[in-house]
Design a protein around this motif. Sequence first.
Motif, short mmCIF file in Angstrom:
data_model
loop_
_atom_site.label_atom_id
_atom_site.label_comp_id
_atom_site.label_asym_id
_atom_site.label_seq_id
_atom_site.Cartn_x
_atom_site.Cartn_y
_atom_site.Cartn_z
N TRP A 1 2.79 3.59 -19.14
CA TRP A 1 2.90 2.60 -18.23
C TRP A 1 4.69 2.13 -18.29
CZ3 TRP A 1 1.17 -0.01 -14.22
CH2 TRP A 1 1.72 -1.19 -14.13
N THR A 2 5.13 2.19 -19.08
CA THR A 2 6.62 1.80 -19.26
C THR A 2 7.39 2.92 -18.58
OG1 THR A 2 6.15 0.56 -21.20
CG2 THR A 2 8.33 0.79 -20.57
N ALA A 3 7.05 4.14 -18.97
CA ALA A 3 7.81 5.25 -18.40
C ALA A 3 7.46 5.44 -16.97
CB ALA A 3 7.44 6.59 -19.10
N TRP A 4 6.30 5.14 -16.31
CA TRP A 4 6.21 5.23 -15.07
C TRP A 4 6.76 4.14 -14.13
CZ3 TRP A 4 0.84 3.16 -12.41
CH2 TRP A 4 0.83 3.67 -11.19
N THR A 5 6.70 2.99 -14.75
CA THR A 5 7.42 1.73 -14.04
C THR A 5 9.06 1.79 -14.10
OG1 THR A 5 6.54 0.32 -15.93
CG2 THR A 5 4.99 0.35 -14.03
N ARG B 1 0.93 -1.35 0.13
CA ARG B 1 -0.17 0.17 0.00
C ARG B 1 0.87 1.29 -0.06
NH1 ARG B 1 -5.63 -0.09 1.64
NH2 ARG B 1 -5.52 -2.23 2.09
N ASP B 2 2.06 1.42 0.97
CA ASP B 2 2.81 2.46 0.83
C ASP B 2 3.60 2.62 -0.43
OD1 ASP B 2 2.34 3.29 3.28
OD2 ASP B 2 3.98 2.21 4.41
N PHE B 3 3.93 1.57 -1.07
CA PHE B 3 4.61 1.52 -2.30
C PHE B 3 3.64 2.34 -3.25
CE2 PHE B 3 4.79 -0.82 -6.33
CZ PHE B 3 5.81 -0.21 -6.82
N VAL B 4 2.48 1.62 -3.17
CA VAL B 4 1.52 2.33 -4.65
C VAL B 4 1.31 3.92 -4.28
CG1 VAL B 4 -0.84 2.26 -5.53
CG2 VAL B 4 0.31 0.07 -4.76
N ARG B 5 1.14 4.11 -2.84
CA ARG B 5 0.96 5.52 -2.57
C ARG B 5 2.17 6.36 -3.06
NH1 ARG B 5 -1.30 4.45 3.41
NH2 ARG B 5 -3.35 3.80 2.81
N ASN C 1 2.82 9.42 -6.59
CA ASN C 1 3.56 10.72 -6.78
C ASN C 1 4.44 10.83 -7.79
OD1 ASN C 1 2.29 11.45 -4.28
ND2 ASN C 1 4.16 10.47 -3.01
N HIS C 2 4.78 9.87 -8.62
CA HIS C 2 5.46 9.75 -9.81
C HIS C 2 4.75 9.61 -11.05
CE1 HIS C 2 8.91 9.84 -7.09
NE2 HIS C 2 8.42 8.77 -6.31
N LEU C 3 3.62 9.83 -11.08
CA LEU C 3 2.97 9.52 -12.17
C LEU C 3 3.17 10.76 -13.17
CD1 LEU C 3 -0.92 8.88 -11.28
CD2 LEU C 3 0.49 7.55 -12.73
N PRO C 4 3.46 10.23 -14.64
CA PRO C 4 3.99 11.39 -15.61
C PRO C 4 2.76 12.18 -15.68
CG PRO C 4 4.21 8.73 -16.14
CD PRO C 4 3.66 8.84 -15.03
N PRO C 5 3.12 13.36 -16.05
CA PRO C 5 2.10 14.48 -16.58
C PRO C 5 1.26 13.71 -17.88
CG PRO C 5 4.26 15.12 -17.38
CD PRO C 5 4.58 13.93 -16.55
N GLU C 6 0.04 14.28 -18.16
CA GLU C 6 -0.64 14.00 -19.39
C GLU C 6 -0.14 14.85 -20.44
OE1 GLU C 6 -4.60 11.67 -18.13
OE2 GLU C 6 -4.66 14.05 -17.67
N PRO C 7 -0.18 14.55 -21.65
CA PRO C 7 -1.11 13.50 -22.24
C PRO C 7 -0.32 12.12 -22.04
CG PRO C 7 0.11 14.49 -24.10
CD PRO C 7 0.17 15.35 -22.74
N TRP C 8 -1.38 10.97 -21.95
CA TRP C 8 -0.75 9.43 -21.88
C TRP C 8 -1.18 8.75 -22.98
CZ3 TRP C 8 -2.67 7.72 -16.28
CH2 TRP C 8 -1.99 8.28 -15.24
N GLU D 1 13.42 2.30 -10.49
CA GLU D 1 14.74 2.99 -10.03
C GLU D 1 14.84 3.37 -8.96
OE1 GLU D 1 16.26 6.26 -12.64
OE2 GLU D 1 16.21 4.94 -13.98
N ARG D 2 13.56 3.88 -8.52
CA ARG D 2 13.45 4.59 -7.17
C ARG D 2 13.38 3.60 -6.23
NH1 ARG D 2 12.48 10.18 -6.16
NH2 ARG D 2 12.98 11.21 -8.08
N THR D 3 12.78 2.57 -6.29
CA THR D 3 12.28 1.54 -5.17
C THR D 3 13.22 0.22 -5.26
OG1 THR D 3 10.59 0.36 -6.47
CG2 THR D 3 10.00 2.46 -5.37
N GLY D 4 13.69 0.03 -6.27
CA GLY D 4 14.48 -1.29 -6.39
C GLY D 4 13.47 -2.48 -6.76
#
Length: 457
Positions: free
Chosen positions: A405-409, A385-389, A393-400, A414-417
């Motif tokens: 999805w690949t950009a976001w993940t 849950r913490d991870f998803v929250r 905060n790192h969702l890319p700006p639109e347009p999507w 990188e950030r969470t390992g």
Amino acid sequence: MNTTVRFAPSPTGHIHIGNARTALFNWLFALKADGRFILRFDDTDVERSRREFAQQIERDLEWLGIHPHAVVRQSDRVPVYEAAAERLKAAGLVYPCYETSEELERRRRIRLSRRLPPVYGREALKLGGEEKAALEAEGRRPHWRFLLPNFRDNPFETERTEVHWDDIVRGPQTVDLASMSDPVLIREDGTFLYTLPSVADDIEMGVTHIIRGDDHVTNTGAQIALFNALGAKAPSFGHHNLLTSVTGEGLSKRTGALSISSLREAGIEPMAVASLAVLIGTSGPVVACRNMEELAAHFSPSSSSKSAAKFDPAELRGLSRNLIQETPFEAVEDRLAAMGIVGEKAERFWLAVRGNLETVGEAVDWWRIVTEGIQHPVDLSEEDRDFVRQAMNHLPPEPWDDQTWTAWTSVLKERTGRKGKALFKPLRVALTGLESGPELANLLPLLGREETLARRP
Ligand code: GLU
């Protein structure tokens, strides 16, 4: 002459996949020859025929993709059969019989015990006028038999009389008219059995090819004789093998087993039913054809095997799934609209989910997930849950688009390992409420940034 075929079901129950096979063989045969297909209800048996069944059969054929050029009911055409019967009576080709079924059964047993073939011995043909009058005075009504042309001068001295036809499905066939009983054409109450109406209609409607199940092979000899007796040339015949259940039992209209309506209700695609109904029990492979033209290209009546074919409903589900996975939006647009799946997202939505559906109807469950929100409480560990929250905060700006999805993940990796399942599953569960489903790369742009954020657990 223009190719004309007919499908002649008796409306005494729901048609099943085996009846659909007959209908489709005729339909595809006509389609290939640019001919006509007549739906002719064999409903002269008024006790067992029902109008509701006839209506259901029409709907079932329509659903399968069979659109008859004409629909007729034999119950509307009795004068045609009466006229044919009069002609036969005038020519002395039918004769009245007065035996009860018990009398016939008793005679049959006697013949069998004498090692004679159990055919009708034409006893009624010997009756004189007075005898007939006496029987009628007793209140007996005659049934009428067709005098088969299986003798030279004396009908009591039958001789081998071969009738040949080159069956479209089975190749050259021969039946001996001396091996069968004179068929009853008219019942005691004056109603007609199937044979005479069928032949009279085939003549009047210009039927060129009779394609039906191989349970009719032995009827064909007598029917050819009847065509000739009515002054017509018999059409071509084709008799395909029948379908049975997986355990080898015959399919029955009355039990409703594997009825076309029940397959439709189960969400099976009509072309899956049509493909299997036609291609099973043939020498070709069973493939899911997308439309009748494609199926027609695979259809060859003579490739049917001679033995019955077992039909497995599980195979239908697989074919149906394959078809759905390849169905373009335009082909399902109306069906989706009827389920409320409309608007600018509808097409992208369909392309995103079609690979995960067993039935088109299931699309509505995904539509709800996309447009209304997750349908089940999210089941995530505190850590996930913490991870998803954080991920939100790192969702890319639109347009999507489908790269979002690949950009976001990639950023999250990188950030969470986190990687693999640990990375993807919590996101999937948070966004859809489910652990599996369509590619998130395709779902994410459908949700949009605002809705995605709203699913923060
Ligand atoms: N009503 C018959 C049947 O369903 C028709 C047979 C035929 O096509 O001649 O078996």
